[in-house]
Design a protein around this motif. Structure first.
Motif, PDB file in Angstrom:
ATOM      1  N   LEU A  40       3.778 -28.636 -26.983  1.00 56.34           N
ATOM      2  CA  LEU A  40       4.678 -27.624 -26.461  1.00 56.34           C
ATOM      3  C   LEU A  40       4.095 -26.952 -25.224  1.00 56.34           C
ATOM      4  CD1 LEU A  40       7.363 -26.076 -27.154  1.00 56.34           C
ATOM      5  CD2 LEU A  40       5.876 -24.347 -28.181  1.00 56.34           C
ATOM      6  N   LEU A  41       4.907 -26.842 -24.170  1.00 59.41           N
ATOM      7  CA  LEU A  41       4.523 -26.086 -22.983  1.00 59.41           C
ATOM      8  C   LEU A  41       5.013 -24.650 -23.081  1.00 59.41           C
ATOM      9  CD1 LEU A  41       5.207 -28.011 -19.642  1.00 59.41           C
ATOM     10  CD2 LEU A  41       3.060 -26.973 -20.400  1.00 59.41           C
ATOM     11  N   LEU A  42       6.301 -24.512 -23.414  1.00 57.09           N
ATOM     12  CA  LEU A  42       6.887 -23.188 -23.563  1.00 57.09           C
ATOM     13  C   LEU A  42       8.220 -23.303 -24.283  1.00 57.09           C
ATOM     14  CD1 LEU A  42       9.184 -23.422 -21.203  1.00 57.09           C
ATOM     15  CD2 LEU A  42       7.344 -22.686 -19.702  1.00 57.09           C
ATOM     16  N   LYS A  43       8.736 -22.129 -24.681  1.00 57.41           N
ATOM     17  CA  LYS A  43       9.987 -22.108 -25.433  1.00 57.41           C
ATOM     18  C   LYS A  43      10.763 -20.834 -25.119  1.00 57.41           C
ATOM     19  CE  LYS A  43       7.592 -20.086 -29.388  1.00 57.41           C
ATOM     20  NZ  LYS A  43       7.077 -20.304 -30.753  1.00 57.41           N
ATOM     21  N   TYR A  44      12.074 -20.929 -25.265  1.00 63.16           N
ATOM     22  CA  TYR A  44      12.930 -19.756 -25.123  1.00 63.16           C
ATOM     23  C   TYR A  44      13.816 -19.654 -26.350  1.00 63.16           C
ATOM     24  CZ  TYR A  44      16.685 -16.689 -23.784  1.00 63.16           C
ATOM     25  OH  TYR A  44      17.594 -15.665 -23.773  1.00 63.16           O
ATOM     26  N   PHE A  45      13.784 -18.477 -26.987  1.00 62.38           N
ATOM     27  CA  PHE A  45      14.684 -18.214 -28.111  1.00 62.38           C
ATOM     28  C   PHE A  45      15.669 -17.106 -27.748  1.00 62.38           C
ATOM     29  CE2 PHE A  45      12.633 -21.346 -30.131  1.00 62.38           C
ATOM     30  CZ  PHE A  45      12.032 -21.166 -31.370  1.00 62.38           C
ATOM     31  N   SER A  46      15.169 -16.025 -27.189  1.00 60.65           N
ATOM     32  CA  SER A  46      16.014 -14.895 -26.809  1.00 60.65           C
ATOM     33  C   SER A  46      15.180 -13.963 -25.936  1.00 60.65           C
ATOM     34  CB  SER A  46      16.529 -14.146 -28.037  1.00 60.65           C
ATOM     35  OG  SER A  46      15.447 -13.578 -28.754  1.00 60.65           O
ATOM     36  N   GLY A  47      15.837 -12.919 -25.395  1.00 64.21           N
ATOM     37  CA  GLY A  47      15.116 -11.916 -24.622  1.00 64.21           C
ATOM     38  C   GLY A  47      14.989 -12.292 -23.156  1.00 64.21           C
ATOM     39  N   ASP A  48      13.859 -11.971 -22.582  1.00 61.87           N
ATOM     40  CA  ASP A  48      13.611 -12.203 -21.153  1.00 61.87           C
ATOM     41  C   ASP A  48      13.854 -13.676 -20.826  1.00 61.87           C
ATOM     42  OD1 ASP A  48      10.863 -11.283 -18.919  1.00 61.87           O
ATOM     43  OD2 ASP A  48      12.701 -12.415 -18.546  1.00 61.87           O
ATOM     44  N   PRO A  49      14.783 -13.960 -19.892  1.00 61.40           N
ATOM     45  CA  PRO A  49      15.095 -15.359 -19.591  1.00 61.40           C
ATOM     46  C   PRO A  49      13.988 -16.088 -18.832  1.00 61.40           C
ATOM     47  CG  PRO A  49      16.338 -13.906 -18.168  1.00 61.40           C
ATOM     48  CD  PRO A  49      15.652 -13.026 -19.167  1.00 61.40           C
ATOM     49  N   LEU A  50      13.020 -15.359 -18.327  1.00 67.15           N
ATOM     50  CA  LEU A  50      11.881 -16.002 -17.659  1.00 67.15           C
ATOM     51  C   LEU A  50      10.728 -16.056 -18.655  1.00 67.15           C
ATOM     52  CD1 LEU A  50      10.851 -17.159 -14.980  1.00 67.15           C
ATOM     53  CD2 LEU A  50      10.012 -14.875 -14.417  1.00 67.15           C
ATOM     54  N   VAL A  51      10.400 -17.271 -19.057  1.00 62.98           N
ATOM     55  CA  VAL A  51       9.348 -17.417 -20.060  1.00 62.98           C
ATOM     56  C   VAL A  51       8.130 -18.085 -19.443  1.00 62.98           C
ATOM     57  CG1 VAL A  51      10.875 -17.469 -22.045  1.00 62.98           C
ATOM     58  CG2 VAL A  51      10.373 -19.583 -20.870  1.00 62.98           C
ATOM     59  N   LYS A  52       6.983 -17.641 -19.904  1.00 62.22           N
ATOM     60  CA  LYS A  52       5.732 -18.205 -19.406  1.00 62.22           C
ATOM     61  C   LYS A  52       5.083 -19.030 -20.505  1.00 62.22           C
ATOM     62  CE  LYS A  52       4.996 -14.598 -15.986  1.00 62.22           C
ATOM     63  NZ  LYS A  52       5.524 -15.450 -14.917  1.00 62.22           N
ATOM     64  N   GLY A  53       4.508 -20.161 -20.075  1.00 64.26           N
ATOM     65  CA  GLY A  53       3.867 -21.033 -21.035  1.00 64.26           C
ATOM     66  C   GLY A  53       2.406 -21.229 -20.697  1.00 64.26           C
ATOM     67  N   ILE A  54       1.884 -22.322 -21.242  1.00 68.05           N
ATOM     68  CA  ILE A  54       0.470 -22.615 -21.006  1.00 68.05           C
ATOM     69  C   ILE A  54       0.260 -23.222 -19.629  1.00 68.05           C
ATOM     70  CG2 ILE A  54      -0.012 -22.910 -23.461  1.00 68.05           C
ATOM     71  CD1 ILE A  54       0.085 -25.956 -22.976  1.00 68.05           C
ATOM     72  N   LYS A  55      -0.954 -23.150 -19.135  1.00 63.32           N
ATOM     73  CA  LYS A  55      -1.401 -23.820 -17.912  1.00 63.32           C
ATOM     74  C   LYS A  55      -0.588 -23.400 -16.684  1.00 63.32           C
ATOM     75  CE  LYS A  55      -3.134 -27.649 -20.606  1.00 63.32           C
ATOM     76  NZ  LYS A  55      -3.425 -29.078 -20.722  1.00 63.32           N
ATOM     77  N   GLY A  56      -0.089 -22.180 -16.672  1.00 62.17           N
ATOM     78  CA  GLY A  56       0.579 -21.650 -15.489  1.00 62.17           C
ATOM     79  C   GLY A  56       2.027 -22.059 -15.325  1.00 62.17           C
ATOM     80  N   PHE A  57       2.595 -22.721 -16.317  1.00 63.81           N
ATOM     81  CA  PHE A  57       4.001 -23.119 -16.250  1.00 63.81           C
ATOM     82  C   PHE A  57       4.908 -21.965 -16.654  1.00 63.81           C
ATOM     83  CE2 PHE A  57       4.051 -27.607 -15.303  1.00 63.81           C
ATOM     84  CZ  PHE A  57       2.761 -28.019 -15.609  1.00 63.81           C
TER      85      PHE A  57
END
Lengths: 111, 116
Positions: free
Chosen positions: B46-63
């Protein structure tokens, strides 16, 4: 640490053989999945299971069946292997709506 | 049924270039969105995920990824790529199965090659 283990990394089987691919997860997850991964086609869902003995067909179930007798184990069965089932097979598990965790994959070649 | 489109199949960038990978999905209701990465010879993670809330999500390794509901999109971005970002990237969305349980639907993937 989370772990999904697939029993074989590489398999070579003959056309017409019955093939079993095994997957075990150690996270007590409800959901387990089998995908096949082919270049240019991404991951396509074969079957998934949301509880012991419960299963639902995915997008490409033809030629496959599954078994989930215990929560931690999800088996994919190719009843009569064919060359067009040569592929990378990926097992995954998840809990509820959370992300899925994947195994290393089994590269199956049917000759 | 839900479908996920990744329009870029192959992307080649030089190190330090900016990255944006497109992802569009078809279902208009409530969705959970994911980006996964597969480095050469490794399993999907997994790099990142969005479920709800802030539409800009941050993941690992600067993604990071931005969920734009009106465009049915969840594009992946990184301001400055590194050679180690060479991998295949998959967008995925949860879909309700026939039995009422969620299943993950994946896009076809984007192969990223970063040249040093």
């Amino acid at each position: 640490d989370v772990k999904v283990t697939q029993s074989s990394r590489y398999l070579v089987k003959r056309t017409g053989e019955k093939v079993f691919l095994e997957c075990v997860q150690d996270m007590d997850h409800e959901n387990m999945f089998w995908y096949r991964q082919d270049p240019g086609l991404g991951l396509r869902l074969i079957y998934f299971s949301y509880d012991v003995k419960m299963k639902e067909k995915g997008d490409i179930p033809e030629g496959y069946s599954v078994s989930r007798e215990k929560k931690e184990r999800f088996s994919l069965i190719l009843e009569s292997a064919s060359t067009n089932q040569t592929s990378m097979y990926l097992c995954a598990s998840s809990q509820g709506l959370a992300e899925a965790f994947f195994g290393q994959g089994t590269r199956l070649t049917v000759v | 049924a839900q479908s996920v489109s990744q329009h870029n199949h192959h992307v080649i960038l030089s190190e330090a270039a900016s990255l944006e990978l497109g992802c569009n999905y078809s279902y208009g209701g409530t969705v959970n969105l994911f980006w996964y990465v597969q480095y050469p010879g490794q399993h999907l993670q997994l790099l990142l995920k969005y479920f709800s809330g802030d539409p800009l999500v941050k993941g690992i390794k600067g993604f990071e990824a931005e969920f734009i509901k009106s465009k049915f999109s969840f594009n992946l971005r990184k301001p400055s790529v590194q050679w180690s970002d060479t991998a295949e990237y998959f967008c995925a969305v949860n879909e309700l199965g026939n039995t009422g349980f969620q299943k993950l639907v994946f896009g076809t993937g984007t192969r990223l090659l970063v040249s040093p």
